[in-house]
Design a protein around this motif. Sequence first.
Motif, short mmCIF file in Angstrom:
data_model
loop_
_atom_site.label_atom_id
_atom_site.label_comp_id
_atom_site.label_asym_id
_atom_site.label_seq_id
_atom_site.Cartn_x
_atom_site.Cartn_y
_atom_site.Cartn_z
N UNK A 1 0.85 -1.21 0.00
CA UNK A 1 0.00 0.00 0.00
C UNK A 1 0.89 1.27 0.00
N UNK A 2 0.43 2.27 -0.75
CA UNK A 2 1.21 3.52 -0.83
C UNK A 2 0.41 4.68 -0.22
N UNK A 3 1.04 5.45 0.67
CA UNK A 3 0.39 6.59 1.31
C UNK A 3 0.88 7.91 0.73
N UNK A 4 0.14 8.98 1.08
CA UNK A 4 0.48 10.33 0.61
C UNK A 4 0.35 11.29 1.80
N UNK A 5 1.39 12.06 2.06
CA UNK A 5 1.38 12.99 3.20
C UNK A 5 1.83 14.35 2.70
N UNK A 6 0.95 15.35 2.79
CA UNK A 6 1.31 16.68 2.29
C UNK A 6 1.44 17.69 3.42
N UNK A 7 2.40 18.59 3.26
CA UNK A 7 2.57 19.69 4.20
C UNK A 7 3.40 20.76 3.52
N UNK A 8 3.45 21.96 4.14
CA UNK A 8 4.33 22.98 3.58
C UNK A 8 5.77 22.75 4.04
N UNK A 9 5.91 22.12 5.21
CA UNK A 9 7.24 21.77 5.74
C UNK A 9 8.19 22.98 5.75
N UNK A 10 7.73 24.04 6.40
CA UNK A 10 8.50 25.31 6.48
C UNK A 10 8.94 25.57 7.90
N UNK A 11 9.89 24.89 8.50
CA UNK A 11 10.65 23.79 7.91
C UNK A 11 10.07 22.43 8.32
N UNK A 12 10.68 21.34 7.79
CA UNK A 12 10.36 19.98 8.21
C UNK A 12 10.87 19.82 9.65
N UNK A 13 9.97 19.40 10.59
CA UNK A 13 10.39 19.34 12.00
C UNK A 13 10.10 17.97 12.61
N UNK A 14 10.40 17.83 13.91
CA UNK A 14 10.28 16.51 14.57
C UNK A 14 8.84 16.01 14.64
N UNK A 15 7.85 16.92 14.61
CA UNK A 15 6.45 16.48 14.57
C UNK A 15 6.18 15.75 13.26
N UNK A 16 6.67 16.31 12.16
CA UNK A 16 6.52 15.65 10.85
C UNK A 16 7.24 14.30 10.85
N UNK A 17 8.46 14.30 11.44
CA UNK A 17 9.26 13.07 11.44
C UNK A 17 8.55 11.97 12.26
N UNK A 18 7.93 12.35 13.39
CA UNK A 18 7.16 11.38 14.19
C UNK A 18 5.99 10.86 13.39
N UNK A 19 5.35 11.77 12.64
CA UNK A 19 4.18 11.36 11.87
C UNK A 19 4.60 10.36 10.80
N UNK A 20 5.73 10.60 10.14
CA UNK A 20 6.21 9.65 9.11
C UNK A 20 6.55 8.31 9.77
#
Length: 195
Positions: free
Chosen positions: A1-20
């Motif tokens: 299965x393939x997922x898609x995760x969108x954000x502005x990532x201004x900047x990419x931070x540890x919350x995004x990294x936890x989510x991934x």
Amino acid sequence: MRGFYIGRFQPYHNGHQHMVEAISDEVDELVLGIGSAGDSHTPRNPFTAGERVMMLTKSLAEFDLTTYVVPIEDLDRNSVWVSHVQSMSPKFDVAYSNNPLVIQLFEEAGVEVRRSPMFRREVLEGTELRQRMIDDGDWENLVPEPVAGVIEEIGGVDRIQHVADSDSNGAGDDVADDELPAAAREMPDGTADPE
Ligand SMILES: Nc1ncnc2c1ncn2[C@@H]1O[C@H](COP(=O)(O)OP(=O)(O)OP(=O)(O)O)[C@@H](O)[C@H]1O
Ligand SMILES: NC(=O)c1ccc[n+]([C@@H]2O[C@H](COP(=O)(O)O)[C@@H](O)[C@H]2O)c1
């Protein structure tokens, strides 16, 4: 299965990294969409799409997951945005987002959306991180190490401090008319401003 995760990532931070990290338990492959790809050099969107590609690609290397990073420009028409995303991305089965507009648009288009819990949202928020950069505060421990490296390489803190400066973003006080040179007081038709 393939997922898609969108954000502005201004900047990419540890919350995004936890989510991934959490998403990686549920999918075999993940597409990361870099939203508002055309925006850069503003206080809200200081980094270019290319700079954000570097932040994500280097941070994602620690996961045992096939990832694709795809910049996606904004459109004036929300009603066709999901088709636009789908035309730019490898095909995906499920979208991940906590953004109400993104969730609404995907669900209306029949795409399954999964939300994620927020991780330490009081500090892991782009807005908070950018403010800390402007204020010369601590931010490096809130982003994956490679992101701090990219921001240093591109002079990112200097940039956000410059573009947040009231002179460069037009948010400062107006200059009084009588302080302007005569040419700047002229009306568009070439006559002098009567004021
Ligand atoms: N700390 C966090 N934990 C979990 N998800 C997060 C966290 N921060 C952001 N997200 C989610 O990641 C996605 C992309 O977020 P985005 O790039 O806008 O970051 P942000 O921290 O919300 O930044 P900004 O304050 O600039 O809007 C959104 O769905 C957002 O809800
Ligand atoms: N009409 C559009 O272009 C449209 C609609 C919905 C979301 N988006 C983008 O998707 C991204 C969503 O990311 P965030 O959750 O970080 O806000 C943003 O870049 C946003 O601009 C664009």
